[in-house]
Scaffold this motif. Structure first.
Motif, PDB file in Angstrom:
ATOM      1  N   GLY B  13     -19.456 -39.272  36.062  1.00 51.50           N
ATOM      2  CA  GLY B  13     -20.218 -40.503  35.886  1.00 51.50           C
ATOM      3  C   GLY B  13     -21.697 -40.297  36.107  1.00 51.50           C
ATOM      4  O   GLY B  13     -22.528 -40.771  35.325  1.00 51.50           O
ATOM      5  N   ILE B  14     -22.029 -39.542  37.157  1.00 54.88           N
ATOM      6  CA  ILE B  14     -23.454 -39.352  37.468  1.00 54.88           C
ATOM      7  C   ILE B  14     -24.144 -38.517  36.394  1.00 54.88           C
ATOM      8  O   ILE B  14     -25.267 -38.834  35.974  1.00 54.88           O
ATOM      9  CB  ILE B  14     -23.609 -38.716  38.872  1.00 54.88           C
ATOM     10  CG1 ILE B  14     -23.266 -39.769  39.930  1.00 54.88           C
ATOM     11  CG2 ILE B  14     -25.031 -38.202  39.084  1.00 54.88           C
ATOM     12  CD1 ILE B  14     -23.160 -39.233  41.322  1.00 54.88           C
ATOM     13  N   ILE B  15     -23.440 -37.500  35.882  1.00 55.56           N
ATOM     14  CA  ILE B  15     -24.058 -36.691  34.813  1.00 55.56           C
ATOM     15  C   ILE B  15     -24.339 -37.575  33.592  1.00 55.56           C
ATOM     16  O   ILE B  15     -25.411 -37.511  32.988  1.00 55.56           O
ATOM     17  CB  ILE B  15     -23.160 -35.493  34.452  1.00 55.56           C
ATOM     18  CG1 ILE B  15     -23.100 -34.525  35.644  1.00 55.56           C
ATOM     19  CG2 ILE B  15     -23.681 -34.775  33.222  1.00 55.56           C
ATOM     20  CD1 ILE B  15     -22.146 -33.375  35.462  1.00 55.56           C
ATOM     21  N   PRO B  64     -18.419 -32.573  30.662  1.00 58.05           N
ATOM     22  CA  PRO B  64     -19.731 -32.819  30.044  1.00 58.05           C
ATOM     23  C   PRO B  64     -20.279 -31.561  29.379  1.00 58.05           C
ATOM     24  O   PRO B  64     -19.902 -30.442  29.741  1.00 58.05           O
ATOM     25  CB  PRO B  64     -20.617 -33.241  31.224  1.00 58.05           C
ATOM     26  CG  PRO B  64     -19.670 -33.815  32.199  1.00 58.05           C
ATOM     27  CD  PRO B  64     -18.422 -32.995  32.077  1.00 58.05           C
ATOM     28  N   ILE B  65     -21.161 -31.768  28.423  1.00 55.52           N
ATOM     29  CA  ILE B  65     -21.701 -30.646  27.637  1.00 55.52           C
ATOM     30  C   ILE B  65     -22.433 -29.650  28.548  1.00 55.52           C
ATOM     31  O   ILE B  65     -22.565 -28.486  28.210  1.00 55.52           O
ATOM     32  CB  ILE B  65     -22.611 -31.195  26.508  1.00 55.52           C
ATOM     33  CG1 ILE B  65     -22.922 -30.130  25.442  1.00 55.52           C
ATOM     34  CG2 ILE B  65     -23.880 -31.786  27.044  1.00 55.52           C
ATOM     35  CD1 ILE B  65     -21.863 -29.999  24.415  1.00 55.52           C
ATOM     36  N   VAL B  66     -22.838 -30.099  29.718  1.00 60.46           N
ATOM     37  CA  VAL B  66     -23.446 -29.200  30.706  1.00 60.46           C
ATOM     38  C   VAL B  66     -22.452 -28.093  31.057  1.00 60.46           C
ATOM     39  O   VAL B  66     -22.814 -26.918  31.184  1.00 60.46           O
ATOM     40  CB  VAL B  66     -23.809 -29.959  32.000  1.00 60.46           C
ATOM     41  CG1 VAL B  66     -24.780 -29.166  32.819  1.00 60.46           C
ATOM     42  CG2 VAL B  66     -24.374 -31.317  31.677  1.00 60.46           C
ATOM     43  N   GLY B  67     -21.172 -28.484  31.187  1.00 60.44           N
ATOM     44  CA  GLY B  67     -20.132 -27.521  31.501  1.00 60.44           C
ATOM     45  C   GLY B  67     -19.965 -26.507  30.387  1.00 60.44           C
ATOM     46  O   GLY B  67     -19.655 -25.333  30.610  1.00 60.44           O
ATOM     47  N   PHE B  68     -20.177 -26.975  29.154  1.00 59.43           N
ATOM     48  CA  PHE B  68     -20.105 -26.099  27.992  1.00 59.43           C
ATOM     49  C   PHE B  68     -21.207 -25.043  28.081  1.00 59.43           C
ATOM     50  O   PHE B  68     -20.978 -23.864  27.821  1.00 59.43           O
ATOM     51  CB  PHE B  68     -20.268 -26.948  26.738  1.00 59.43           C
ATOM     52  CG  PHE B  68     -19.618 -26.365  25.517  1.00 59.43           C
ATOM     53  CD1 PHE B  68     -18.262 -26.117  25.488  1.00 59.43           C
ATOM     54  CD2 PHE B  68     -20.375 -26.083  24.385  1.00 59.43           C
ATOM     55  CE1 PHE B  68     -17.668 -25.596  24.361  1.00 59.43           C
ATOM     56  CE2 PHE B  68     -19.780 -25.562  23.260  1.00 59.43           C
ATOM     57  CZ  PHE B  68     -18.423 -25.318  23.241  1.00 59.43           C
TER      58      PHE B  68
ATOM     59  N   ILE C  96     -17.969 -33.569  26.277  1.00 53.38           N
ATOM     60  CA  ILE C  96     -17.729 -32.765  25.074  1.00 53.38           C
ATOM     61  C   ILE C  96     -17.384 -33.647  23.870  1.00 53.38           C
ATOM     62  O   ILE C  96     -17.537 -33.248  22.718  1.00 53.38           O
ATOM     63  CB  ILE C  96     -16.603 -31.734  25.359  1.00 53.38           C
ATOM     64  CG1 ILE C  96     -16.580 -30.621  24.322  1.00 53.38           C
ATOM     65  CG2 ILE C  96     -15.259 -32.401  25.480  1.00 53.38           C
ATOM     66  CD1 ILE C  96     -17.714 -29.638  24.451  1.00 53.38           C
ATOM     67  N   THR C  97     -16.982 -34.909  24.135  1.00 58.87           N
ATOM     68  CA  THR C  97     -16.689 -35.859  23.066  1.00 58.87           C
ATOM     69  C   THR C  97     -17.895 -36.045  22.137  1.00 58.87           C
ATOM     70  O   THR C  97     -17.735 -36.157  20.930  1.00 58.87           O
ATOM     71  CB  THR C  97     -16.342 -37.233  23.666  1.00 58.87           C
ATOM     72  OG1 THR C  97     -17.311 -37.541  24.670  1.00 58.87           O
ATOM     73  CG2 THR C  97     -14.975 -37.233  24.278  1.00 58.87           C
ATOM     74  N   GLY C  98     -19.089 -36.056  22.709  1.00 57.90           N
ATOM     75  CA  GLY C  98     -20.295 -36.250  21.908  1.00 57.90           C
ATOM     76  C   GLY C  98     -20.521 -35.085  20.963  1.00 57.90           C
ATOM     77  O   GLY C  98     -20.904 -35.261  19.811  1.00 57.90           O
ATOM     78  N   PHE C  99     -20.259 -33.888  21.470  1.00 60.76           N
ATOM     79  CA  PHE C  99     -20.407 -32.682  20.660  1.00 60.76           C
ATOM     80  C   PHE C  99     -19.409 -32.696  19.501  1.00 60.76           C
ATOM     81  O   PHE C  99     -19.776 -32.507  18.342  1.00 60.76           O
ATOM     82  CB  PHE C  99     -20.181 -31.460  21.560  1.00 60.76           C
ATOM     83  CG  PHE C  99     -20.269 -30.135  20.861  1.00 60.76           C
ATOM     84  CD1 PHE C  99     -21.494 -29.615  20.487  1.00 60.76           C
ATOM     85  CD2 PHE C  99     -19.118 -29.412  20.589  1.00 60.76           C
ATOM     86  CE1 PHE C  99     -21.564 -28.392  19.849  1.00 60.76           C
ATOM     87  CE2 PHE C  99     -19.189 -28.190  19.950  1.00 60.76           C
ATOM     88  CZ  PHE C  99     -20.414 -27.671  19.586  1.00 60.76           C
ATOM     89  N   ALA C 100     -18.135 -32.973  19.817  1.00 63.44           N
ATOM     90  CA  ALA C 100     -17.103 -32.996  18.781  1.00 63.44           C
ATOM     91  C   ALA C 100     -17.390 -34.101  17.770  1.00 63.44           C
ATOM     92  O   ALA C 100     -17.271 -33.902  16.560  1.00 63.44           O
ATOM     93  CB  ALA C 100     -15.734 -33.211  19.424  1.00 63.44           C
ATOM     94  N   ASN C 101     -17.828 -35.251  18.258  1.00 63.12           N
ATOM     95  CA  ASN C 101     -18.114 -36.381  17.364  1.00 63.12           C
ATOM     96  C   ASN C 101     -19.273 -36.069  16.426  1.00 63.12           C
ATOM     97  O   ASN C 101     -19.260 -36.429  15.253  1.00 63.12           O
ATOM     98  CB  ASN C 101     -18.423 -37.632  18.188  1.00 63.12           C
ATOM     99  CG  ASN C 101     -19.028 -38.739  17.362  1.00 63.12           C
ATOM    100  OD1 ASN C 101     -20.218 -39.018  17.442  1.00 63.12           O
ATOM    101  ND2 ASN C 101     -18.219 -39.360  16.525  1.00 63.12           N
ATOM    102  N   SER C 102     -20.294 -35.353  16.939  1.00 63.71           N
ATOM    103  CA  SER C 102     -21.437 -35.062  16.068  1.00 63.71           C
ATOM    104  C   SER C 102     -21.023 -34.130  14.938  1.00 63.71           C
ATOM    105  O   SER C 102     -21.520 -34.257  13.817  1.00 63.71           O
ATOM    106  CB  SER C 102     -22.586 -34.462  16.888  1.00 63.71           C
ATOM    107  OG  SER C 102     -22.256 -33.171  17.320  1.00 63.71           O
ATOM    108  N   ILE C 103     -20.100 -33.203  15.210  1.00 63.36           N
ATOM    109  CA  ILE C 103     -19.638 -32.316  14.139  1.00 63.36           C
ATOM    110  C   ILE C 103     -18.730 -33.077  13.181  1.00 63.36           C
ATOM    111  O   ILE C 103     -18.891 -33.021  11.958  1.00 63.36           O
ATOM    112  CB  ILE C 103     -18.895 -31.103  14.736  1.00 63.36           C
ATOM    113  CG1 ILE C 103     -19.877 -30.262  15.549  1.00 63.36           C
ATOM    114  CG2 ILE C 103     -18.253 -30.267  13.652  1.00 63.36           C
ATOM    115  CD1 ILE C 103     -19.251 -29.073  16.216  1.00 63.36           C
ATOM    116  N   CYS C 104     -17.818 -33.843  13.746  1.00 64.63           N
ATOM    117  CA  CYS C 104     -16.837 -34.540  12.917  1.00 64.63           C
ATOM    118  C   CYS C 104     -17.499 -35.609  12.046  1.00 64.63           C
ATOM    119  O   CYS C 104     -17.191 -35.733  10.866  1.00 64.63           O
ATOM    120  CB  CYS C 104     -15.778 -35.165  13.810  1.00 64.63           C
ATOM    121  SG  CYS C 104     -14.329 -35.686  12.914  1.00 64.63           S
TER     122      CYS C 104
END
Lengths: 366, 121, 148
Positions: B13-15, B64-68, C96-104
Motif C-alpha cells: 500500500g505504501i509503495i 510492485p514494479i520496484v520488486g521487478f 506488476i499489473t500496471g506493467f502487464a496492462n501496458s503491454i496488453c
C-alpha cells in the motif's frame, strides 16, 4: 475591386449566404447528455458496426452529410463543394468520405476550430458566387483521438482533472444562396495563431482561451461591436476551466461577458458524466452548433450569435519535444432575419445561465 | 499469519501511495511512473537496501514494479559473482524473463481474441 | 508587455486557477487497492508453497508474478481493468499489473493494424522504456559491483 473587409481580419458577406440545412450526429455518451434531445441522430455503438474506429468515424461523417442533404431536401447536383477536416493525421476521415461523394473537396486542418473555418470558407464561396451550395462539415471520435494523441484505450491510467473528453460526433451545415432559410452568415473573423506558452497537452482549455480571446477582441475592434450586441457568444471547446479563463481575459481587456456567453464543451456533457472540464474535439462544436444552437435560432430565441470554434494546433511530436501549444480560433457571426421581437436575451436560457457559475475567483491581472 | 498479511498490505500500500503522490504532484503519466519505480528498484537493490524491505513486506515488496527492478539487479549481481563479466549482460534478463515472457505471451493471445473497447466515463 | 513575460504570467495564472486532483480519495484508493493486490500475491505464493513444498523462493516469486500477469491480461481483454484503474490509480499502475496492462492494452489497441506491424511492433509502446531503463540501470549496477 472593392474590399469586402472590415478592419484587419473580418470579412463581410454582402449576399448573406444562408444556412439551408444542418445535421448533427453524436455517440452514445453525448446522446445521454443534456443536449441529447436536440441531436438528429445518436449512435448506439461507438464502432458503428465497422471493423475499426477510424472507419466508424468516417461513416459518422458520411451519415451526417447524407443526413443534412436529406433533411434539407437538397438536390445533390446543386452541391458544388465539400469543405471539411478532422483531427486525424492527414485528415483521413474527411478526405476518405469525400471519395464517396465525388464533389470538389477542400480539405482543412484547423483542429477543433474546423467547423467555423469551414463555415467561413463555405460562406465566402457562396457569397462570391462560386458555389450554389457547399457542404461544411467536421467530425471527431473519442477512440481515434485517444489512440492518436494519448494512450491505448485499455491502458489503466487516470485522466488529470484539467482534461476534457473528446466528443464522438459529426456536424454538417449546408450553405446556399437563394433559399428561404432565414438564418445567414453576415461576417466572419479569421483568427491568428496565438501561443501563450502552455505546454500541458491535457490542459487544452487554458491553451486555447487566449486564441479565442484574441479572435473575439479582434472581431469587436473590426466591427465596433460589444458583447451586448450578441444574443449569444459561444466558443467551441474551451471546457469549464477554459471558458472561465476566457471570461477573465476578456475582462482584462475591457469586455465583460454576462450570461450571453457559454461554451459548447461545457454544455454538451452534464456534471455527473465525469468528463472533468467538459467536451472537446472538432465534433463538439460542430454537433452543438448544428443541433442546439441553430435550433434555438430557428425558434427565434437567438437572433444574432458569435460562434467561435477553437483549435489547438499541436501534434504528438511537438508535445514530445516539449513545445508549447499554438492555438487558433475563428469567429463566425450567424444572424436570423428579424421578424419576431427580440426577447430579453439575459433571461432566455436558463440552462446556459446555470452553467455559468464560476468556481474559483482568480483573475488574470497585471 | 495475519501479521504477515498486514505487513504485506502495508508495504504494498505504501509503495503504491508513493506512486499516487507522484501522479498527483508531478502529473507523471503511468509510463513514467513505471520507469521511475523500475529504476528505483534496481538502484535500491544495488545499494543493498531493498532486501530488508522484502524481508519485511514479502509480496508487498515483490509484486510492485520496484520488486521487478530488484529481481533484475539481483540477477545481474548473482551472475556477476558466478560467471564474471558476462553476467552483467545475461543476469538481468535471465532473472526477469518469466515476467516479461508471461506478459508478452498472454498479451499476444488476449489481443488475438479481444479488441480495445471505447470508454464511456 | 514582453511576450515571454506575458507567457510566464499566464502560466502562473493558469496553474493557480486549474483544479487539482482530489487528493485524499485518490491516495486512499491507491493505498487500499495496491495493498490488496500485494496481499493477493502473497496468498498465491502461500498456496503454491503448500501445493509444491519443493519450490524455491525464486520459483515461487516467478509463478506468483505469472498468475497475476495472467489475470491482468484477461481483465484488460474483457475491458474491466481500465475501469478498476480509474479508481485505483497508482494502486494498479505500480504493481506488476500496471506493467502487464501496458503491454496488453497496447497489443490490443494496435491489433487492428495487423499482427506483425500493428500488434507485435507496438506491443512495447508504453512498457518499452520500462524494460530499457531497467536493463540499463541494472547493467550499471553490475559494472559497479564488478569494480568493487
Amino acid at each position: 475591386m472593392k474590399l469586402n473587409r472590415l478592419g484587419e481580419s473580418t470579412i463581410i458577406f454582402r449576399n448573406k449566404p444562408k444556412i439551408v440545412s444542418r445535421y448533427a450526429i453524436v455517440g452514445k455518451k453525448e446522446g445521454e447528455g443534456p443536449l441529447g434531445s436536440y441531436f438528429d441522430e445518436i449512435i448506439k455503438d461507438d464502432l458503428f458496426g465497422q471493423k475499426t474506429y477510424e472507419i466508424a468515424e468516417r461513416e459518422i461523417l458520411q451519415k451526417a452529410i447524407e443526413g443534412a442533404i436529406k433533411k434539407g431536401n437538397i438536390n445533390f447536383a446543386d452541391i458544388d463543394f465539400m469543405i471539411g477536416g478532422d483531427l486525424l493525421n492527414q485528415i483521413i476521415s474527411s478526405s476518405f468520405s469525400a471519395r464517396h461523394f465525388e464533389k470538389p473537396f477542400i480539405g482543412l486542418y484547423g483542429a477543433c476550430s474546423t467547423m467555423s473555418e469551414s463555415l467561413a470558407i463555405g460562406a465566402a464561396l457562396v457569397d462570391g458566387g462560386y458555389a450554389k451550395k457547399t457542404i461544411c462539415s467536421t467530425v471527431s471520435h473519442f477512440a481515434t483521438a485517444e489512440r492518436q494523441y494519448r494512450f491505448p484505450l485499455e491502458l489503466g491510467n487516470q485522466r488529470p482533472p484539467v482534461s476534457q473528453w473528446t466528443v464522438t460526433g459529426a456536424g454538417c451545415t449546408i450553405l446556399g444562396s437563394d433559399e428561404n432559410s432565414k438564418i445567414y452568415i453576415p461576417m466572419a473573423t479569421f483568427g491568428k495563431v496565438t501561443d501563450y506558452g502552455i505546454k500541458d497537452a491535457n490542459n487544452m482549455g487554458a491553451a486555447m482561451a487566449p486564441a479565442a480571446a484574441n479572435s473575439i477582441i479582434e472581431h469587436f475592434k473590426d466591427t465596433k461591436r460589444k458583447p451586448e450586441d450578441y444574443d449569444l457568444i459561444i466558443t467551441g471547446d474551451l471546457g469549464k476551466l477554459g471558458s472561465e479563463i476566457l471570461r477573465d481575459l476578456m475582462e482584462y481587456n475591457g469586455y465583460k461577458f454576462t450570461n450571453n456567453y457559454c461554451d459548447c464543451g461545457q454544455i454538451i456533457f452534464a456534471r455527473d458524466q465525469k468528463t472533468f472540464q467538459g467536451g472537446s474535439g472538432a465534433g463538439c462544436s460542430a454537433s452543438v452548433l448544428n443541433s442546439f444552437i441553430l435550433d434555438q435560432m430557428e425558434k427565434g430565441i437567438y437572433n444574432r450569435i458569435l460562434f467561435v470554434a477553437t483549435g489547438a494546433l499541436l501534434s504528438t511530436i511537438s508535445t514530445q519535444q516539449g513545445e508549447s501549444i499554438p492555438c487558433i480560433a475563428h469567429a463566425i457571426v450567424i444572424e436570423r432575419e428579424k421578424e419576431v421581437v427580440n426577447v430579453d436575451n439575459n433571461s432566455n436560457n436558463e440552462y446556459i445561465k446555470r452553467k455559468n457559475g464560476t468556481s474559483k475567483k482568480i483573475k488574470f491581472s497585471k | 499469519m495475519l501479521l504477515t498479511y498486514l505487513k504485506v498490505f502495508l508495504t504494498g500500500g505504501i509503495i503504491c501511495l508513493i506512486g499516487q503522490i507522484l501522479i498527483n504532484k508531478t502529473k507523471m503519466t503511468s509510463a513514467r511512473i513505471l520507469v521511475t519505480f523500475m529504476v528505483a528498484g534496481v538502484l535500491l537493490e544495488g545499494i543493498g537496501v531493498y532486501q530488508y524491505i522484502v524481508d519485511f513486506g514479502k509480496a508487498g515488496a515483490t509484486i510492485p514494479i520496484v520488486g521487478f527492478g530488484r529481481t533484475l539487479a539481483r540477477g545481474v549481481i548473482k551472475e556477476v559473482s558466478t560467471k564474471g563479466v558476462l553476467g552483467i549482460l545475461t543476469g538481468g534478463l535471465t532473472a526477469t524473463t518469466a515476467g516479461i515472457a508471461a506478459s508478452v505471451i498472454f498479451s499476444f493471445f488476449v489481443a488475438l481474441i479481444f479488441r480495445s473497447k471505447t470508454k464511456h466515463s | 508587455m514582453d511576450r515571454e513575460e506575458r507567457n510566464k504570467k499566464y502560466n502562473l495564472y493558469v496553474s493557480s486557477k486549474s483544479p487539482k486532483s482530489r487528493e485524499w480519495p485518490n491516495l486512499l484508493y491507491a493505498f487500499l487497492i495496491g495493498g490488496l493486490i500485494c496481499c493477493f500475491g502473497q496468498a498465491i505464493t502461500d498456496t503454491l508453497q503448500i501445493w509444491f513444498p519443493a519450490m524455491s523462493e525464486t520459483e515461487l516469486g516467478a509463478w506468483t508474478l505469472t498468475v497475476i500477469i495472467f489475470i491482468t491480461c484477461i481483465l484488460t481483454g474483457i475491458g474491466v481493468f481500465d475501469d478498476i484503474a480509474k479508481f485505483a490509480g497508482a494502486g494498479t499502475i505500480v504493481p506488476i499489473t500496471g506493467f502487464a496492462n501496458s503491454i496488453c492494452s497496447s497489443a490490443m489497441e494496435f491489433r487492428r493494424e495487423g499482427i506483425i506491424f500493428g500488434m507485435c511492433v507496438k506491443m512495447f509502446v508504453v512498457a518499452g522504456p520500462v524494460i530499457v531503463c531497467g536493463i540499463v540501470s541494472s547493467i550499471l549496477v553490475g559494472v559497479i559491483y564488478l569494480i568493487l
